[in-house]
Design an enzyme around this catalytic site. Structure first.
Site, PDB file in Angstrom:
ATOM      1  N   ASP A   1      -2.529   9.535   4.235  1.00 27.14           N
ATOM      2  CA  ASP A   1      -2.613   8.083   4.125  1.00 27.14           C
ATOM      3  C   ASP A   1      -2.055   7.381   5.360  1.00 27.14           C
ATOM      4  OD1 ASP A   1      -3.846   8.028   1.661  1.00 27.14           O
ATOM      5  OD2 ASP A   1      -1.985   7.892   0.523  1.00 27.14           O
ATOM      6  N   GLY A   2      -0.963   7.917   5.916  1.00 26.09           N
ATOM      7  CA  GLY A   2      -0.362   7.305   7.098  1.00 26.09           C
ATOM      8  C   GLY A   2      -1.307   7.307   8.283  1.00 26.09           C
TER       9      GLY A   2
ATOM     10  N   ASN B   1      -1.403  -2.138   2.475  1.00 26.55           N
ATOM     11  CA  ASN B   1      -0.664  -1.776   1.258  1.00 26.55           C
ATOM     12  C   ASN B   1       0.295  -2.865   0.799  1.00 26.55           C
ATOM     13  OD1 ASN B   1      -1.872   0.649   0.766  1.00 26.55           O
ATOM     14  ND2 ASN B   1      -0.181   1.921   1.478  1.00 26.55           N
ATOM     15  N   GLU B   2       1.294  -3.158   1.636  1.00 27.13           N
ATOM     16  CA  GLU B   2       2.306  -4.119   1.210  1.00 27.13           C
ATOM     17  C   GLU B   2       3.049  -4.731   2.381  1.00 27.13           C
ATOM     18  OE1 GLU B   2       4.148  -0.658   2.241  1.00 27.13           O
ATOM     19  OE2 GLU B   2       3.239  -0.567   0.244  1.00 27.13           O
TER      20      GLU B   2
ATOM     21  N   SER C   1       0.084   1.166  -6.052  1.00 22.11           N
ATOM     22  CA  SER C   1       0.493   2.496  -6.515  1.00 22.11           C
ATOM     23  C   SER C   1       1.342   3.230  -5.477  1.00 22.11           C
ATOM     24  CB  SER C   1      -0.742   3.341  -6.845  1.00 22.11           C
ATOM     25  OG  SER C   1      -1.555   3.471  -5.706  1.00 22.11           O
ATOM     26  N   ALA C   2       1.725   2.535  -4.397  1.00 18.91           N
ATOM     27  CA  ALA C   2       2.529   3.158  -3.348  1.00 18.91           C
ATOM     28  C   ALA C   2       3.994   2.727  -3.499  1.00 18.91           C
ATOM     29  CB  ALA C   2       1.950   2.792  -1.983  1.00 18.91           C
ATOM     30  N   TYR C   3       4.551   2.079  -2.481  1.00 18.76           N
ATOM     31  CA  TYR C   3       5.948   1.643  -2.503  1.00 18.76           C
ATOM     32  C   TYR C   3       6.227   0.769  -3.727  1.00 18.76           C
ATOM     33  CZ  TYR C   3      10.308  -0.157  -0.338  1.00 18.76           C
ATOM     34  OH  TYR C   3      11.604  -0.495  -0.045  1.00 18.76           O
ATOM     35  N   ASN C   4       5.274  -0.088  -4.071  1.00 18.14           N
ATOM     36  CA  ASN C   4       5.428  -0.974  -5.226  1.00 18.14           C
ATOM     37  C   ASN C   4       5.708  -0.193  -6.511  1.00 18.14           C
ATOM     38  OD1 ASN C   4       4.898  -3.610  -6.792  1.00 18.14           O
ATOM     39  ND2 ASN C   4       3.315  -2.247  -7.603  1.00 18.14           N
TER      40      ASN C   4
ATOM     41  N   GLN D   1       4.580  -1.860  10.498  1.00 24.52           N
ATOM     42  CA  GLN D   1       5.012  -2.732  11.592  1.00 24.52           C
ATOM     43  C   GLN D   1       6.265  -3.495  11.160  1.00 24.52           C
ATOM     44  OE1 GLN D   1       1.382  -4.680  13.580  1.00 24.52           O
ATOM     45  NE2 GLN D   1       0.639  -4.139  11.536  1.00 24.52           N
TER      46      GLN D   1
END
EC number: 2.7.1.23
Length: 255
Positions: free
Chosen positions: A44-45, A114-115, A155-158, A216
């Protein structure tokens, strides 16, 4: 989907170079600027970095997972790779536009797939005020930080911060605190994707805060404004039997 020109991107320091060499032999790949589809090999990265690098070209991305989770990627299937691309479905992602101002008065903007997250820079909790569409909704949140996530990023960091998972077509955003201390029982909010969210950092000298849009990062922030933008849509391709919407649903049931 009729595709003739395909570009290939991968990390030349990858530990999976043998597999990448197999994929390179499958097709006569073109330059990125000439492509109808960009294949990104990795995790993903790797995909997120290349989306940020090439999203201005408005070319669909097809990720091949050689990483760990690979939530935005497709499983590796060398024999059916080209067939899967031709039969793939398209998911449209509208990124977040973040504008930040730092303590020197400098203003920066960045996009996030993503966020957008804000978080304390020292051992002391951050304090900030939250506005939604110009209306104060919380006069003071004391927490390690907070984030605004897109449906694709929910569904990631969140999720790790105990935020909800959003269906891809929900036209919603997650506003989620990170380790909230006061109000202790506030678990966040669901907002329409048309909302504009502003964080005003309180006591910046004693409690400095950083902000990130995906990867970033910006230091010593005084305020952050976040909103969804449809001006720079990102097209992701997924195998027809392995769509992003299916993955989001599966994730909600512990899949």
């Amino acid at each position: 989907m009729n595709i003739n020109k395909i570009a290939l991107i991968y990390n030349h320091n990858s530990k999976h170079l043998a597999i990448i060499e197999e994929i390179k032999k499958l097709y006569n790949y073109c330059k990125i600027e000439e492509a109808e589809v960009i294949i990104v090999i990795g995790g993903d990265g790797e995909l997120l970095h290349n989306i940020h690098r090439y999203m201005h070209l408005n070319i669909p991305f097809y990720g091949v997972n050689l990483g760990n989770l690979g939530f935005l990627m497709n499983p590796l299937d060398t024999k059916k790779l080209l067939q899967n691309i031709h039969e793939s479905t398209v998911s449209i992602l509208n990124p977040l536009l973040m504008q930040v101002e730092d303590t020197s008065g400098q203003i920066y903007t960045a996009l996030a797939i993503n966020e957008v997250s804000i978080f304390r820079k020292t051992n002391q909790a951050a304090k900030f005020r939250i506005e939604v569409n110009g209306i104060e909704r919380m006069s003071e949140l004391v927490a390690d930080g907070a984030l605004v996530a897109t449906p694709a990023g929910s569904s990631a960091y969140n999720l790790s911060a105990s935020g909800p998972i959003l269906p891809l077509e929900s036209n919603m955003l997650c506003l989620t605190p990170i380790c909230s201390f006061r109000p202790r029982r506030w678990h966040g909010a669901l907002l329409l994707s048309s909302a504009t969210i502003k964080f005003e950092i309180l006591n910046t000298n004693k409690r400095p805060v950083n902000a990130t849009a995906d990867f970033q990062e910006f230091n010593n922030i005084t305020n952050v404004t976040v909103k969804s933008t449809k001006d720079k849509p990102v097209k992701l391709l997924f195998n027809k039997n392995h769509t992003l919407e299916d993955r989001i649903i599966k994730e909600q049931f512990g899949g």
